[in-house]
Design a protein around this motif. Sequence first.
Motif, PDB file in Angstrom:
ATOM      1  N   GLN A 438     -16.424  -1.451  11.443  1.00 32.97           N
ATOM      2  CA  GLN A 438     -17.646  -0.652  11.510  1.00 32.97           C
ATOM      3  C   GLN A 438     -17.370   0.838  11.356  1.00 32.97           C
ATOM      4  OE1 GLN A 438     -20.793  -2.043  11.844  1.00 32.97           O
ATOM      5  NE2 GLN A 438     -19.678  -3.943  11.517  1.00 32.97           N
ATOM      6  N   ALA A 439     -16.099   1.222  11.341  1.00 29.32           N
ATOM      7  CA  ALA A 439     -15.781   2.646  11.258  1.00 29.32           C
ATOM      8  C   ALA A 439     -16.087   3.167   9.863  1.00 29.32           C
ATOM      9  CB  ALA A 439     -14.310   2.867  11.586  1.00 29.32           C
ATOM     10  N   SER A 440     -16.635   4.351   9.812  1.00 28.47           N
ATOM     11  CA  SER A 440     -16.934   4.946   8.518  1.00 28.47           C
ATOM     12  C   SER A 440     -15.982   6.113   8.258  1.00 28.47           C
ATOM     13  CB  SER A 440     -18.392   5.425   8.458  1.00 28.47           C
ATOM     14  OG  SER A 440     -18.610   6.372   9.467  1.00 28.47           O
ATOM     15  N   THR A 441     -15.692   6.333   7.001  1.00 32.45           N
ATOM     16  CA  THR A 441     -14.797   7.411   6.593  1.00 32.45           C
ATOM     17  C   THR A 441     -15.593   8.426   5.789  1.00 32.45           C
ATOM     18  OG1 THR A 441     -13.060   5.754   6.408  1.00 32.45           O
ATOM     19  CG2 THR A 441     -12.592   7.907   5.451  1.00 32.45           C
ATOM     20  N   SER A 442     -15.342   9.691   6.051  1.00 26.75           N
ATOM     21  CA  SER A 442     -16.055  10.740   5.300  1.00 26.75           C
ATOM     22  C   SER A 442     -15.708  10.629   3.827  1.00 26.75           C
ATOM     23  CB  SER A 442     -15.660  12.120   5.818  1.00 26.75           C
ATOM     24  OG  SER A 442     -16.017  12.231   7.170  1.00 26.75           O
ATOM     25  N   LEU A 443     -16.732  10.660   3.005  1.00 20.68           N
ATOM     26  CA  LEU A 443     -16.497  10.554   1.573  1.00 20.68           C
ATOM     27  C   LEU A 443     -15.777  11.805   1.079  1.00 20.68           C
ATOM     28  CD1 LEU A 443     -19.961   9.083   0.584  1.00 20.68           C
ATOM     29  CD2 LEU A 443     -17.783   7.885   0.637  1.00 20.68           C
ATOM     30  N   PRO A 444     -14.953  11.674   0.061  1.00 19.00           N
ATOM     31  CA  PRO A 444     -14.166  12.829  -0.391  1.00 19.00           C
ATOM     32  C   PRO A 444     -15.046  13.921  -0.997  1.00 19.00           C
ATOM     33  CG  PRO A 444     -13.895  10.975  -1.878  1.00 19.00           C
ATOM     34  CD  PRO A 444     -14.660  10.465  -0.709  1.00 19.00           C
ATOM     35  N   ILE A 470     -25.602  12.173   1.326  1.00 21.64           N
ATOM     36  CA  ILE A 470     -26.045  10.922   1.961  1.00 21.64           C
ATOM     37  C   ILE A 470     -26.791  11.217   3.248  1.00 21.64           C
ATOM     38  CG2 ILE A 470     -25.174   8.887   3.165  1.00 21.64           C
ATOM     39  CD1 ILE A 470     -23.012   8.740   1.012  1.00 21.64           C
ATOM     40  N   ALA A 473     -30.159  12.444   2.302  1.00 20.24           N
ATOM     41  CA  ALA A 473     -31.008  11.360   1.817  1.00 20.24           C
ATOM     42  C   ALA A 473     -31.459  10.479   2.976  1.00 20.24           C
ATOM     43  CB  ALA A 473     -30.237  10.529   0.797  1.00 20.24           C
ATOM     44  N   ALA A 474     -30.518  10.194   3.892  1.00 16.86           N
ATOM     45  CA  ALA A 474     -30.878   9.366   5.041  1.00 16.86           C
ATOM     46  C   ALA A 474     -31.923  10.063   5.885  1.00 16.86           C
ATOM     47  CB  ALA A 474     -29.629   9.059   5.875  1.00 16.86           C
ATOM     48  N   TRP A 489     -39.212   3.956   6.009  1.00 25.06           N
ATOM     49  CA  TRP A 489     -38.922   2.927   5.015  1.00 25.06           C
ATOM     50  C   TRP A 489     -38.143   1.765   5.617  1.00 25.06           C
ATOM     51  CZ3 TRP A 489     -40.316   2.586  -0.105  1.00 25.06           C
ATOM     52  CH2 TRP A 489     -41.006   3.678  -0.627  1.00 25.06           C
ATOM     53  N   ARG A 490     -37.168   2.112   6.423  1.00 22.72           N
ATOM     54  CA  ARG A 490     -36.319   1.059   6.971  1.00 22.72           C
ATOM     55  C   ARG A 490     -37.098   0.168   7.926  1.00 22.72           C
ATOM     56  NH1 ARG A 490     -30.119   1.540   8.823  1.00 22.72           N
ATOM     57  NH2 ARG A 490     -29.841  -0.641   9.329  1.00 22.72           N
ATOM     58  N   GLY A 494     -36.949  -3.068   6.082  1.00 20.94           N
ATOM     59  CA  GLY A 494     -35.711  -3.647   6.608  1.00 20.94           C
ATOM     60  C   GLY A 494     -35.817  -5.127   6.914  1.00 20.94           C
TER      61      GLY A 494
ATOM     62  N   GLY B  44     -14.388   2.097   4.886  1.00 16.79           N
ATOM     63  CA  GLY B  44     -14.942   3.276   5.562  1.00 16.79           C
ATOM     64  C   GLY B  44     -15.901   4.026   4.668  1.00 16.79           C
ATOM     65  N   TYR B  45     -15.539   4.213   3.387  1.00 15.18           N
ATOM     66  CA  TYR B  45     -16.446   4.851   2.433  1.00 15.18           C
ATOM     67  C   TYR B  45     -17.732   4.037   2.296  1.00 15.18           C
ATOM     68  CZ  TYR B  45     -12.707   7.946   0.747  1.00 15.18           C
ATOM     69  OH  TYR B  45     -11.745   8.898   0.656  1.00 15.18           O
ATOM     70  N   ASN B  47     -19.065   1.991   4.438  1.00 16.27           N
ATOM     71  CA  ASN B  47     -19.885   2.114   5.643  1.00 16.27           C
ATOM     72  C   ASN B  47     -20.609   3.455   5.679  1.00 16.27           C
ATOM     73  OD1 ASN B  47     -19.226  -0.402   6.605  1.00 16.27           O
ATOM     74  ND2 ASN B  47     -17.483   0.326   7.807  1.00 16.27           N
ATOM     75  N   ALA B  52     -26.996   5.584   4.522  1.00 19.40           N
ATOM     76  CA  ALA B  52     -28.204   6.018   3.818  1.00 19.40           C
ATOM     77  C   ALA B  52     -28.821   4.853   3.048  1.00 19.40           C
ATOM     78  CB  ALA B  52     -27.872   7.156   2.860  1.00 19.40           C
ATOM     79  N   TRP B  54     -29.240   1.635   3.348  1.00 17.81           N
ATOM     80  CA  TRP B  54     -29.094   0.588   4.359  1.00 17.81           C
ATOM     81  C   TRP B  54     -29.199  -0.832   3.811  1.00 17.81           C
ATOM     82  CZ3 TRP B  54     -33.736  -1.813   4.223  1.00 17.81           C
ATOM     83  CH2 TRP B  54     -34.844  -1.052   3.892  1.00 17.81           C
ATOM     84  N   MET B  58     -26.930  -4.759   4.778  1.00 13.97           N
ATOM     85  CA  MET B  58     -27.441  -6.119   5.023  1.00 13.97           C
ATOM     86  C   MET B  58     -26.865  -7.107   4.009  1.00 13.97           C
ATOM     87  SD  MET B  58     -31.355  -5.094   5.853  1.00 13.97           S
ATOM     88  CE  MET B  58     -31.731  -4.057   7.270  1.00 13.97           C
TER      89      MET B  58
END
Lengths: 531, 88
Positions: A438-444, A470, A473-474, A489-490, A494, B44-45, B47, B52, B54, B58
Motif C-alpha cells: 500500500q506504500a506509495s512512492t513520489s513520482l519522479p 496528481i 487533479a485529485a 465523483w468518487r 466509485g 509505489g508509483y 499507488n 487521483a 481511483w 479498484m
Amino acid sequence: MALIMIRFTKYLSILAILVLPIFAHASSPYTDNFENYNAEGWTTAPAGATCNVLPDATTTSYSGSRGTVMGYHTSGPCAPFAAQVSFVHTGTDQVGSGDMEWRVKMVNIIPSAGVTLAFCNTGTGSGSCTTASTIGPGFTISSNNLGDENWHKVDILYSQTSLSTTTFKLYLDDTLYSTFDRAGTYTAHGVYAYSNGNAFNTGNNSFIYLDDLTDFGGGGSQGTVISTVTPYSYQVVGTSTSFGFGATGFVTPGDYRSGMQLHLHYTNGGFASTIAVGPAFADLQQQDSSGDFYFDITSPGYFSFSTTTPITTVGDYTMDTSIEKPLFSFFGFDFTIIKTTVTATTTFFTVATSTAFGTLRTSVIQDYQNFMGQASSTINTSVCNPISGNFSILPCMSILFVPQPTQIQSTVATLKAGILSKLPWGYATRLIVILSGQASTSLPVVTVNIQTSSSTATQLPYTFNPGEMIAGAAGVLDSTRDPVDNKNWRDVFGPYVQLLVALFVVIIIWHDVMAMGHSSHGPRDRTGKST
Amino acid sequence: MIIGAFLQIIVDIVAIILSWLPNVTTLPTIAGYDIDTALVTGVGYFNAFSTAVWPLAMVWQGFLVLMSYYSIKMLLKFFLGHRAPGRH
C-alpha cells in the motif's frame, strides 16, 4: 440407607471444605490499622505453602471482612505470575463526598521500578477490564517510607458519582512479580487496604494483602542483595552475536554510596564442565575468553541491568557478579579507584554452539510461549472454570473450539515466516507482498531547460512534478460535488466501478469453475476418447 | 483454542520440516538489475498515481483477486496432480 449416609457425609465434607475457610477468614486477627501490619501477624500464611498463584479474577465482596490472601510464595524463585483481586462496590458502601478511595500499601515493591499497578473499572457485573490505568492517572503516591519496612503507600481516588454496584479490579502485573522472582531471601508484602470513604484507618477499612513469606530474618527488612544473574547458574547457552548478560538486585539506603557499581566479570577458565549439554548444543572446547561490565548504581532500591555482547567462544565460563562501592570518601569526595565489595556471587555457565536442533527448539518454544501468552492475555478463560462465578457453557465451548483472532494471527505469522517465505516459493510470496503493498512512492520530478524565443543564449528550467499534478487533479475531482447530495465523483461512481470490477472477476472465476472437468481438446464420447 | 492449537502444531511441524530451506527476503538481482527494488518502486508509483485515478486501484484489486484464484488453482494442481479439478 447406608449409601445415602455415605453420600450425605461426602457432601457434608465438601460443604465443610468450602465453608470453613470463610469462618477462618471471618475470624482473622487483623485489625484495621494496617500501619502496624507486622505486629498484627500479616505474615501468616498457610503452612507449607511454596509457590501459589491466586486464581484469576477472584471476586470478593467486602462488607467489613478483611485479610484475603491474594497470592504468596515462600521460597524462590517462583515463575512470575499475575495476581488480581476484584472489589465489588455496592451502593451502600459509598460515603462522604462520593469518591471511592483505596489505599494500597506496597512493601518492598517500588512502583517506579517497572511495577505495574493496574486498576480498572469493569462496569456493572463481572467481566474483563474495559479500561485500565497504571500508576499515573488516577493514582497518587501519597507517601514513601524507604526505612526498615521499605513500603510505598498509594492512594487511589476514583470518582464514583452514582450508587450503582460496580466491580473494580486492582491487580499487579507480571512485572511486579519479577521483583519476587528471585532466589534471594527477603520479606515482601503487598498490602491493600480498601476504604469505602475518605477516612482511612477509622475502623471502616477492609484489607486484601499479598504476602511473600520468605523471611531472611531481621524484622522484615531487606538487605543489599544480588537477586538474579543472566545467564543463570549452570545454564547452557548457544553462541550468539548478542549474548545477554545482566543482573537484578536491591541496594539498601544504608549500603548505598555515590560511585557504587555493579560489576560483572566473566571468564571461561577454571570451570570443569560436568553438564550434559544434550542434543541442542555441540562443539564444546575450551578457549580463552573474558570480559567485564560495569553498571552505575545511581540510587538505592531495586536495580536491573542488562547488556549484550558477542560471545562466540565456546567453553565453560565463570561469572563473578559483585556490588562495589568506594572504600572511603574524603571531605565529600569518593575515591572510586579503591573499592570494597558489598556483596558478591559466583555463577557458572556454558557456552556451546547451537545445533540445528537447538535453534529449532528455541524457536518452537518461543512460538508456543507467544501463542499461550496471547491466549492468556486476550481470552477470558474464567468462563470455563466451573467453580468461578463467570462459568458459562456457550462462551466456554466457543473459546475451546473456535480459533480466536489473535491465535489465528499468530498461526498466520508462523505460516508466513516459517513456510511461505521459504525458497523457492518464497519468491512468489515476495512478489505478492510487493504487488499488494500500500506504500506509495513520489513520482519522479522532471526538469528540462528550454531555450526562450527572445534570447538564444537564455535557457529557463521548467520543472514538471507529476506528484503535484496528481494531487491537484485529485483535489479538483474530490472538491467537485453535486449540488443535491454533496457527493463528489468518487462517491457517485466509485460503487459502480467497484461493482463492475467485482462482476467481471466473478464472471471470469465462474466461467473457469464451470469449465472444470471438461476437456480442452473437445468433447468426449462415451468411451472417453476425444472425438 | 483447541483447533487453534492444532493448526499451530501443524504449521509448526511443517515449518520445522522446511527449516533447512533458506528464507527469501528479496527478489534476486539479475545481471545487475535489482528486480525487487524496481517492483517496489513501480508499485509505489502506481499507488501514487491511483490516489487521483481511483478506478485504477479498484481494477488492480480485482486483478490481484483473480491472480490469487489462479495461484490457488496452480497449488492444487501441484499437490494433487491429475486429480485436481480443472482442465487438463
